[in-house]
Scaffold this active site. Structure first.
Site, PDB file in Angstrom:
ATOM      1  N   HIS A   1       9.410 -18.682  -1.003  1.00 52.38           N
ATOM      2  CA  HIS A   1       9.591 -17.251  -1.209  1.00 52.38           C
ATOM      3  C   HIS A   1      10.478 -17.031  -2.439  1.00 52.38           C
ATOM      4  CE1 HIS A   1       9.751 -13.037  -0.111  1.00 52.38           C
ATOM      5  NE2 HIS A   1      11.028 -13.065  -0.410  1.00 52.38           N
TER       6      HIS A   1
ATOM      7  N   GLU B   1      10.898 -22.717  -8.422  1.00 53.82           N
ATOM      8  CA  GLU B   1       9.970 -22.925  -7.300  1.00 53.82           C
ATOM      9  C   GLU B   1       9.249 -24.259  -7.472  1.00 53.82           C
ATOM     10  OE1 GLU B   1       7.324 -19.709  -6.265  1.00 53.82           O
ATOM     11  OE2 GLU B   1       8.689 -18.207  -7.059  1.00 53.82           O
TER      12      GLU B   1
HETATM   13  C1  GRF Z   1       5.260 -17.464  -5.760  1.00 50.07           C
HETATM   14  O1  GRF Z   1       6.145 -16.602  -6.422  1.00 50.07           O
HETATM   15  C2  GRF Z   1       5.753 -17.737  -4.358  1.00 50.07           C
HETATM   16  O2  GRF Z   1       7.127 -17.772  -4.250  1.00 50.07           O
HETATM   17  C3  GRF Z   1       5.186 -16.581  -3.591  1.00 50.07           C
HETATM   18  O3  GRF Z   1       3.934 -16.334  -4.157  1.00 50.07           O
HETATM   19  C4  GRF Z   1       3.912 -16.807  -5.501  1.00 50.07           C
HETATM   20  C5  GRF Z   1       2.788 -17.777  -5.607  1.00 50.07           C
HETATM   21  O4  GRF Z   1       2.561 -18.213  -6.908  1.00 50.07           O
HETATM   22  N1  GRF Z   1       5.141 -16.887  -2.177  1.00 50.07           N
HETATM   23  P1  GRF Z   1       1.516 -19.353  -7.196  1.00 50.07           P
HETATM   24  O5  GRF Z   1       0.170 -18.893  -6.632  1.00 50.07           O
HETATM   25  O6  GRF Z   1       1.989 -20.606  -6.540  1.00 50.07           O
HETATM   26  O7  GRF Z   1       1.458 -19.476  -8.685  1.00 50.07           O
END
Ligand code: GRF
Length: 207
Positions: A116, A181
């Protein structure tokens, strides 16, 4: 033993890509993505899976409107078909835009991870980066946590902090968070696969 992984994604799949790369490079050992499932036929995540020779499955949710459990049962059936069992598998939510039914969460109890884009419990739900900007926080970040029946509330595994700058837009902030992330999601998966996450109530200890 190899941990069979199933990924659920609705969008562009950059987190999926980070995990594919981390397995390929050997950063995550003893794990294999067995299937990528999407609720959107045009999700670029499916393309990324195909490009990596991973089975990519689109499951159309439209016939299941208002019957979330039935749709989730279809996902579970598909996961099991590809070897991602509730006993040994790991399910990764990577930009999956649907809320999982409590039935699904119970079935794969503490075997579903989510990422998240905020420092939970701040800014749960949609557009967390926009929420952070509007609130005026000076720092935000991202969180990898176990999925629980309450959305964005499961036990926290890893977090990373990023600064918010005065001239940030939702896009620039999202991009800064996304970099983190891509670092902490593979790290959390690695810890899970190595059996190094010990859950004590809400707290997750890293062994
Ligand atoms: C990311 O920002 C994640 O934190 C959220 O949705 C987005 C997904 O991005 N849950 P991606 O599809 O992995 O590029």
């Amino acid at each position: 033993m190899t941990v069979p992984i199933g990924v659920l994604a609705s969008g562009r799949g950059t987190n999926l890509q980070a995990i594919i790369d981390a397995i390929r490079s050997g950063y995550i050992k003893n794990a294999e993505i067995k299937v990528v499932i999407s609720d959107r036929a045009e999700a670029y995540a499916l393309e990324r899976a195909r490009a990596a020779s991973i089975p990519a499955v689109y499951l159309d949710p439209t016939p299941y409107k208002g019957r979330r459990e039935e749709y989730d049962n279809l996902i579970i059936k598909t996961l099991i078909e590809y070897g991602v069992t509730p006993e040994e598998g790991l399910v990764l939510l990577a930009g999956y835009m649907r809320i999982l039914s409590p039935m699904f969460i119970q079935r794969y109890k503490m075997r579903i991870l989510n990422i998240h884009p905020s420092l939970l419990p701040a800014f749960p739900g949609l557009r967390a980066q926009k929420q952070a900007l509007e609130y005026g926080v000076k720092y935000t970040g991202c969180t990898v946590h176990f999925a629980d029946v309450e959305v964005d509330k499961g036990p926290i595994i890893l977090q990373a902090v990023v600064p918010v700058y005065d001239d940030d837009t939702e896009e620039t902030l999202s991009e800064r968070i996304l970099k983190e992330e891509h670092r902490i999601y593979p790290e959390a998966v690695k810890l899970f696969v190595e059996g190094r996450l010990k859950i004590e109530g809400r707290r997750v200890k890293i062994l």
